[in-house]
Design an enzyme around this catalytic site. Structure first.
Site, PDB file in Angstrom:
ATOM      1  N   LYS A   1       0.821  -1.220   0.000  1.00 59.76           N
ATOM      2  CA  LYS A   1       0.000   0.000   0.000  1.00 59.76           C
ATOM      3  C   LYS A   1       0.856   1.273   0.000  1.00 59.76           C
ATOM      4  CE  LYS A   1      -0.973   0.120   5.010  1.00 59.76           C
ATOM      5  NZ  LYS A   1      -0.382   1.376   5.450  1.00 59.76           N
ATOM      6  N   ASP A   2       2.148   1.145   0.350  1.00 59.84           N
ATOM      7  CA  ASP A   2       3.053   2.304   0.343  1.00 59.84           C
ATOM      8  C   ASP A   2       3.695   2.555  -1.023  1.00 59.84           C
ATOM      9  OD1 ASP A   2       2.627   2.643   3.062  1.00 59.84           O
ATOM     10  OD2 ASP A   2       4.405   1.493   3.638  1.00 59.84           O
TER      11      ASP A   2
ATOM     12  N   ARG B   1      -7.314   8.729   4.255  1.00 57.16           N
ATOM     13  CA  ARG B   1      -8.413   7.798   3.991  1.00 57.16           C
ATOM     14  C   ARG B   1      -9.131   7.412   5.289  1.00 57.16           C
ATOM     15  NH1 ARG B   1      -8.663   2.604   4.959  1.00 57.16           N
ATOM     16  NH2 ARG B   1      -6.458   2.605   5.487  1.00 57.16           N
ATOM     17  N   ARG B   2      -8.339   7.054   6.303  1.00 60.48           N
ATOM     18  CA  ARG B   2      -8.939   6.673   7.586  1.00 60.48           C
ATOM     19  C   ARG B   2      -9.639   7.859   8.237  1.00 60.48           C
ATOM     20  NH1 ARG B   2      -3.482   3.383   9.067  1.00 60.48           N
ATOM     21  NH2 ARG B   2      -4.070   1.369   8.160  1.00 60.48           N
TER      22      ARG B   2
ATOM     23  N   ARG C   1       1.979   9.908  13.351  1.00 61.35           N
ATOM     24  CA  ARG C   1       3.019   9.420  12.438  1.00 61.35           C
ATOM     25  C   ARG C   1       3.999   8.542  13.170  1.00 61.35           C
ATOM     26  NH1 ARG C   1       5.048  12.107   8.500  1.00 61.35           N
ATOM     27  NH2 ARG C   1       6.202  10.164   8.274  1.00 61.35           N
TER      28      ARG C   1
ATOM     29  N   ARG D   1       3.753   4.681  17.108  1.00 60.75           N
ATOM     30  CA  ARG D   1       2.350   5.112  17.145  1.00 60.75           C
ATOM     31  C   ARG D   1       1.609   4.521  18.351  1.00 60.75           C
ATOM     32  NH1 ARG D   1      -0.073   3.396  11.905  1.00 60.75           N
ATOM     33  NH2 ARG D   1       1.863   2.316  11.436  1.00 60.75           N
TER      34      ARG D   1
ATOM     35  N   CYS E   1      -0.868   9.334  -2.418  1.00 59.90           N
ATOM     36  CA  CYS E   1      -0.940   9.517  -0.967  1.00 59.90           C
ATOM     37  C   CYS E   1      -1.833  10.692  -0.604  1.00 59.90           C
ATOM     38  CB  CYS E   1       0.480   9.771  -0.453  1.00 59.90           C
ATOM     39  SG  CYS E   1       0.826   8.983   1.104  1.00 59.90           S
TER      40      CYS E   1
END
Length: 308
Positions: free
Chosen positions: A80-81, A127-128, A145, A151, A236
């Site tokens: 996903k990155d 997105r979240r 971050r 986190r 992104c």
């Protein structure tokens, strides 16, 4: 002399877990390997949200440069990155079997769901954030971050009610708390839960080695999701979710585009036969664009450009 495959990876615990997994698989097939940990810009710059840095592929760029310079032979990424357009000369060589795809809320108790008072949820993902605000518009969402461990620590240290994570990441490094809240209503990031290994397109040895690690079903599903993302031009910088699930000969796809504040939502849900998936993700994205997505993406770009 037998060629040693140099495996490039970020140096976070999760990235090293992923690289070690690839290393073990290659070594079990008889290949010699060595891990080469490299610190990425995304790991170094922790005081700005990802979208404010204005770089797609912020976690992959450092490894791309190391590969182009000949310092490493392959690189392992959370898929996903990875930007949908790879640098010239670098190709997708394998997609490993996918872990769980959903997002979860790591929380300090769920009383806040009944509470109309001051609620703060943390996430570094547009997105979240958009999906959370769409469901809970009265909540406050703050930026979070750092790698998974950082986190989790920040959640403990701050007066937040919860923080959103990909379940796969916490599961892989055995940090998944027992009482997390599964966010089944949240559409994951394209290719969430999957790992991609890239190599140089002219490196026949590594391409042959990695082809033996490729999981076809995951490759097909993530290709649909990434085609959807690429056609929407999200990278992104836009709240885009996509999930393709394969059930025998059928593919079920769900894709969403949100405004940054979560108030606007355009979604699509489609089924297609497994042997007809060519351009399917792109076709679904074009339907979103035709259904108000062009205007919404322009709005998002304008809002993002004022942030940079």
């Amino acid at each position: 002399m037998k060629k040693i495959i140099r495996i490039g990876t970020r140096d976070s615990e999760l990235a090293l877990w992923q690289a070690n997994t690839v290393q073990e698989k290659l070594e079990s097939l008889g290949f010699d390997t060595i891990l080469v940990p490299i610190k990425s810009t995304g790991d170094q710059v922790l005081d700005k949200p990802l979208y404010e840095l204005g770089i797609t592929g912020i976690f992959t760029k450092t490894l791309d440069i190391a590969m182009l310079k000949g310092q490493i032979d392959i690189a392992v990424h959370s898929m996903k990155d990875v930007p949908t357009l790879l640098p010239k000369g670098i190709v997708q060589a394998a997609v490993l079997e996918r872990e769980v795809t959903q997002d979860i809320l790591v929380h300090k108790g769920l009383d806040f769901l009944e509470n109309e008072g001051n609620v703060t949820i943390a996430t570094g993902s547009l997105r979240r954030k958009a999906q959370w605000l769409n469901k809970f518009p009265h909540h406050n969402v703050v930026d979070l971050r750092g790698n998974v461990n950082t986190r989790l620590l920040k959640l403990i240290e701050n007066d937040w009610q919860g923080a959103i994570f990909a379940k796969a990441g916490l599961k892989r490094i055995k940090l998944l708390p027992k009482d997390v809240m599964d966010l089944d209503w949240m559409v994951p990031a394209p290719a969430q839960g999957a790992m991609m290994v890239v190599a140089m397109e002219n490196d026949a040895h590594c391409l042959e080695a990695l082809s033996q690690l490729n999981h076809k079903e995951t490759e097909v599903a993530t290709a649909i999701e990434r085609d959807f993302l690429r056609t929407l031009e999200g990278g992104c910088t836009a709240p885009i979710g996509a999930l393709a699930e394969i059930n025998t000969e059928q593919v079920h796809f769900k894709g969403v585009l949100y405004s940054l504040d979560g108030k606007e939502k355009i979604e699509i849900e489609r089924q297609i036969k497994l042997n007809q998936t060519q351009d399917f993700g792109s076709t679904c994205a074009k339907e979103i664009l035709a259904n108000g997505g062009v205007k919404l993406m322009d709005l998002i770009r304008n809002e993002n450009s004022t942030l940079h």
